[in-house]
Design an enzyme around this catalytic site. Structure first.
Site, PDB file in Angstrom:
ATOM      1  N   CYS A 192       5.599   0.083   7.757  1.00 44.20           N
ATOM      2  CA  CYS A 192       5.263   1.205   6.872  1.00 44.20           C
ATOM      3  C   CYS A 192       6.483   1.557   6.036  1.00 44.20           C
ATOM      4  CB  CYS A 192       4.849   2.399   7.733  1.00 44.20           C
ATOM      5  SG  CYS A 192       4.439   3.866   6.777  1.00 44.20           S
ATOM      6  N   LEU A 193       6.285   1.777   4.740  1.00 45.70           N
ATOM      7  CA  LEU A 193       7.411   2.120   3.862  1.00 45.70           C
ATOM      8  C   LEU A 193       8.096   3.414   4.307  1.00 45.70           C
ATOM      9  CD1 LEU A 193       5.951   1.318   0.308  1.00 45.70           C
ATOM     10  CD2 LEU A 193       7.518  -0.074   1.669  1.00 45.70           C
ATOM     11  N   HIS A 195      -4.656   1.346   7.238  1.00 43.57           N
ATOM     12  CA  HIS A 195      -3.324   1.961   7.298  1.00 43.57           C
ATOM     13  C   HIS A 195      -3.229   3.121   6.297  1.00 43.57           C
ATOM     14  CE1 HIS A 195       1.194   1.527   7.870  1.00 43.57           C
ATOM     15  NE2 HIS A 195       1.136   2.257   6.763  1.00 43.57           N
ATOM     16  N   GLU A 196      -3.730   2.895   5.077  1.00 44.46           N
ATOM     17  CA  GLU A 196      -3.635   3.951   4.047  1.00 44.46           C
ATOM     18  C   GLU A 196      -4.577   5.113   4.349  1.00 44.46           C
ATOM     19  OE1 GLU A 196      -1.065   3.749   2.294  1.00 44.46           O
ATOM     20  OE2 GLU A 196      -0.729   1.657   2.851  1.00 44.46           O
ATOM     21  N   GLN A 254       3.105   9.882   1.196  1.00 42.86           N
ATOM     22  CA  GLN A 254       4.387   9.175   1.256  1.00 42.86           C
ATOM     23  C   GLN A 254       5.295   9.475   0.072  1.00 42.86           C
ATOM     24  OE1 GLN A 254       2.406   5.195   2.112  1.00 42.86           O
ATOM     25  NE2 GLN A 254       4.245   5.064   3.358  1.00 42.86           N
ATOM     26  N   HIS A 283      -2.997   7.289   6.757  1.00 38.94           N
ATOM     27  CA  HIS A 283      -2.010   8.178   6.122  1.00 38.94           C
ATOM     28  C   HIS A 283      -2.684   9.435   5.583  1.00 38.94           C
ATOM     29  CE1 HIS A 283       1.975   6.426   6.081  1.00 38.94           C
ATOM     30  NE2 HIS A 283       1.542   5.264   5.642  1.00 38.94           N
ATOM     31  N   GLY A 300       0.847  -1.191   0.000  1.00 45.13           N
ATOM     32  CA  GLY A 300       0.000   0.000   0.000  1.00 45.13           C
ATOM     33  C   GLY A 300       0.877   1.233   0.000  1.00 45.13           C
TER      34      GLY A 300
HETATM   35 ZN   LIG Z   1       2.477   3.500   5.805  1.00 46.82          ZN
END
Ligand SMILES: [Zn+2]
Length: 195
Positions: free
Chosen positions: A118-119, A160-161, A76, A164, A71
């Site tokens: 998380c990236l 999660h997204e 991000q 964000h 995701g």
């Molecule tokens: Zn994330």
């Protein structure tokens, strides 16, 4: 996506800038890391659904695959927009690609405590309680409204997204102790120029 069978071939972990483009037309965005204020502010709604937005969504998929994520939200990549992409198959199934513009949770059910990462916070994970089932409504890259239900990993990815897009990171769902520990480690990494 051109790289659907190639995701596992990319052994690069930290190399979002050097990752090879899966198709020459796709832009691979570097992923913004924790500490950048864009990650902690709510995105603005997507209003213009045009070719540019479709391009952006495809570039986000490519960037997400290059970083081996499931995701990716627009903040991000430094864009404060209510746009995210999700693919829990990691590019293996083109039908699993989901573009979420202006997504909202309309129903949630059950609870699952699972490890999450998380990236934007590479190298750190933590257990987060999320609903087991989530139904969301959103618009696709063409602006068409749809509803979709996700279970387990997909439900987690949706939550999660959407977090964000509201400026919330998974760290905020951890115990204060665990959160402070991660923050301290990141601070140290930053001091060493490794973040
Ligand atoms: Zn994330």
């Amino acid at each position: 996506m051109a790289d659907k069978s190639k995701t596992s071939e990319a052994p690069v972990l930290a190399a979002t800038e050097t990752a090879q483009a899966p198709s020459p037309a796709r832009k691979i965005y570097p992923i913004v890391k924790y500490g950048d204020p864009v990650l902690e502010k709510a995105g603005v709604p997507v209003k213009k659904f045009d070719a540019e937005l479709e391009e952006l969504a495809e570039d986000m998929f490519a960037s997400m695959y290059a970083a081996q994520g499931v995701g990716l939200a627009a903040p991000q990549i430094g864009k404060s927009l209510r746009l995210a992409v999700v693919d829990v198959t990691g590019g293996k199934n083109p039908e699993a690609k989901i573009v979420l513009a202006n997504p909202e949770i309309i129903h949630a059910e059950g609870e699952v405590r699972e490890e999450e990462g998380c990236l934007s916070i590479p190298g750190f994970r933590g257990y987060v309680m999320r609903p087991q089932f989530v139904t969301i409504k959103a618009q696709n890259a063409k602006g068409e409204q749809f509803e979709i239900r996700g279970e387990n990993l997909l439900a987690r990815a949706f939550c999660h997204e959407i977090d964000h897009l509201n400026g919330i990171l998974f760290l905020q769902h951890l115990s204060m102790l665990k959160r402070d520990l991660i923050k301290r480690k990141i601070k140290k990494l930053r001091k060493q120029g490794e973040w």
